[in-house]
Design a protein around this motif. Structure first.
Motif, PDB file in Angstrom:
ATOM      1  N   UNK A 275       0.854  -1.173   0.000  1.00 56.98           N
ATOM      2  CA  UNK A 275       0.000   0.000   0.000  1.00 56.98           C
ATOM      3  C   UNK A 275       0.902   1.239   0.000  1.00 56.98           C
ATOM      4  N   UNK A 276       1.163   1.787  -1.169  1.00 56.58           N
ATOM      5  CA  UNK A 276       1.997   2.980  -1.286  1.00 56.58           C
ATOM      6  C   UNK A 276       1.235   4.259  -0.971  1.00 56.58           C
ATOM      7  N   UNK A 277      -0.069   4.158  -0.786  1.00 55.40           N
ATOM      8  CA  UNK A 277      -0.878   5.336  -0.472  1.00 55.40           C
ATOM      9  C   UNK A 277      -0.391   6.042   0.792  1.00 55.40           C
ATOM     10  N   UNK A 278       0.027   5.284   1.791  1.00 53.08           N
ATOM     11  CA  UNK A 278       0.473   5.900   3.044  1.00 53.08           C
ATOM     12  C   UNK A 278       1.673   6.810   2.812  1.00 53.08           C
ATOM     13  N   UNK A 279       2.618   6.376   2.013  1.00 50.03           N
ATOM     14  CA  UNK A 279       3.784   7.213   1.723  1.00 50.03           C
ATOM     15  C   UNK A 279       3.391   8.503   1.024  1.00 50.03           C
ATOM     16  N   UNK A 280       2.454   8.423   0.112  1.00 55.46           N
ATOM     17  CA  UNK A 280       1.999   9.616  -0.600  1.00 55.46           C
ATOM     18  C   UNK A 280       1.219  10.528   0.346  1.00 55.46           C
ATOM     19  N   UNK A 281       0.398   9.936   1.203  1.00 59.34           N
ATOM     20  CA  UNK A 281      -0.337  10.723   2.208  1.00 59.34           C
ATOM     21  C   UNK A 281       0.644  11.487   3.093  1.00 59.34           C
ATOM     22  N   UNK A 282       1.666  10.818   3.560  1.00 60.10           N
ATOM     23  CA  UNK A 282       2.656  11.465   4.431  1.00 60.10           C
ATOM     24  C   UNK A 282       3.318  12.626   3.693  1.00 60.10           C
ATOM     25  N   UNK A 283       3.647  12.424   2.429  1.00 59.17           N
ATOM     26  CA  UNK A 283       4.253  13.490   1.631  1.00 59.17           C
ATOM     27  C   UNK A 283       3.297  14.679   1.480  1.00 59.17           C
ATOM     28  N   UNK A 284       2.040  14.413   1.170  1.00 62.15           N
ATOM     29  CA  UNK A 284       1.037  15.485   1.023  1.00 62.15           C
ATOM     30  C   UNK A 284       0.870  16.231   2.349  1.00 62.15           C
ATOM     31  N   UNK A 285       0.739  15.507   3.429  1.00 60.90           N
ATOM     32  CA  UNK A 285       0.566  16.139   4.735  1.00 60.90           C
ATOM     33  C   UNK A 285       1.785  16.972   5.096  1.00 60.90           C
ATOM     34  N   UNK A 286       2.976  16.475   4.825  1.00 62.53           N
ATOM     35  CA  UNK A 286       4.187  17.254   5.099  1.00 62.53           C
ATOM     36  C   UNK A 286       4.179  18.564   4.314  1.00 62.53           C
ATOM     37  N   UNK A 287       3.770  18.504   3.046  1.00 61.83           N
ATOM     38  CA  UNK A 287       3.715  19.716   2.221  1.00 61.83           C
ATOM     39  C   UNK A 287       2.703  20.713   2.778  1.00 61.83           C
ATOM     40  N   UNK A 288       1.536  20.221   3.150  1.00 59.42           N
ATOM     41  CA  UNK A 288       0.474  21.105   3.659  1.00 59.42           C
ATOM     42  C   UNK A 288       0.871  21.689   5.015  1.00 59.42           C
ATOM     43  N   UNK A 289       1.436  20.877   5.878  1.00 60.95           N
ATOM     44  CA  UNK A 289       1.884  21.367   7.188  1.00 60.95           C
ATOM     45  C   UNK A 289       2.961  22.447   7.029  1.00 60.95           C
ATOM     46  N   UNK A 290       3.880  22.246   6.103  1.00 65.54           N
ATOM     47  CA  UNK A 290       4.928  23.241   5.852  1.00 65.54           C
ATOM     48  C   UNK A 290       4.310  24.549   5.348  1.00 65.54           C
ATOM     49  N   UNK A 291       3.357  24.447   4.441  1.00 66.43           N
ATOM     50  CA  UNK A 291       2.671  25.644   3.934  1.00 66.43           C
ATOM     51  C   UNK A 291       1.934  26.363   5.059  1.00 66.43           C
ATOM     52  N   UNK A 292       1.320  25.607   5.956  1.00 71.87           N
ATOM     53  CA  UNK A 292       0.607  26.210   7.091  1.00 71.87           C
ATOM     54  C   UNK A 292       1.573  26.958   7.998  1.00 71.87           C
TER      55      UNK A 292
END
Length: 114
Positions: free
Chosen positions: A1-18
């Motif tokens: 399930x590679x979705x978790x890795x992509x989710x973590x990447x998306x969340x990291x990007x959004x958290x950094x933007x916040x």
């Protein structure tokens, strides 16, 4: 399930933007998901719901997934067609001189914050 890795990447990007923009809470993320990106939307959503609870800014964030159609282009007859219906073979001319135009990527389209 590679979705978790992509989710973590998306969340990291959004958290950094916040953090960079001084927002206190991210309330919604619009995510474009290509139809042929290999992402399973239900798995991605489950992973997102789990991971967002471990963030600083996204605990109450809504995920809006926008599915982008897989569209291919035939170099021989210059026509486009739905990739998921026909694969690499052009339904118009039967040629295999095709390439994917849209539907492969996963991209954050919009972030709504307060």
């Amino acid at each position: 399930m590679h979705e978790l890795g992509i989710v973590v990447h998306v969340i990291d990007m959004v958290e950094e933007a916040a953090r960079k923009n001084g927002v206190s809470k991210v309330v919604r993320v619009d995510l474009e998901v290509g139809e042929v990106s290999t992402i399973v939307p239900s798995y991605f959503r489950d992973c997102f719901e789990w991971a967002k609870l471990r963030t600083e800014h996204m605990r109450e964030c809504e995920l809006n997934m926008i599915i982008v159609a897989g569209i291919s282009y035939c170099r021989d007859c210059k026509k486009t067609y739905r990739t998921t219906e026909y694969g690499k073979a052009c339904p118009v001319c039967g040629g295999h001189n095709t390439y994917l135009v849209t539907g492969r990527d996963v991209m954050v389209k919009d972030i709504q914050a307060v």
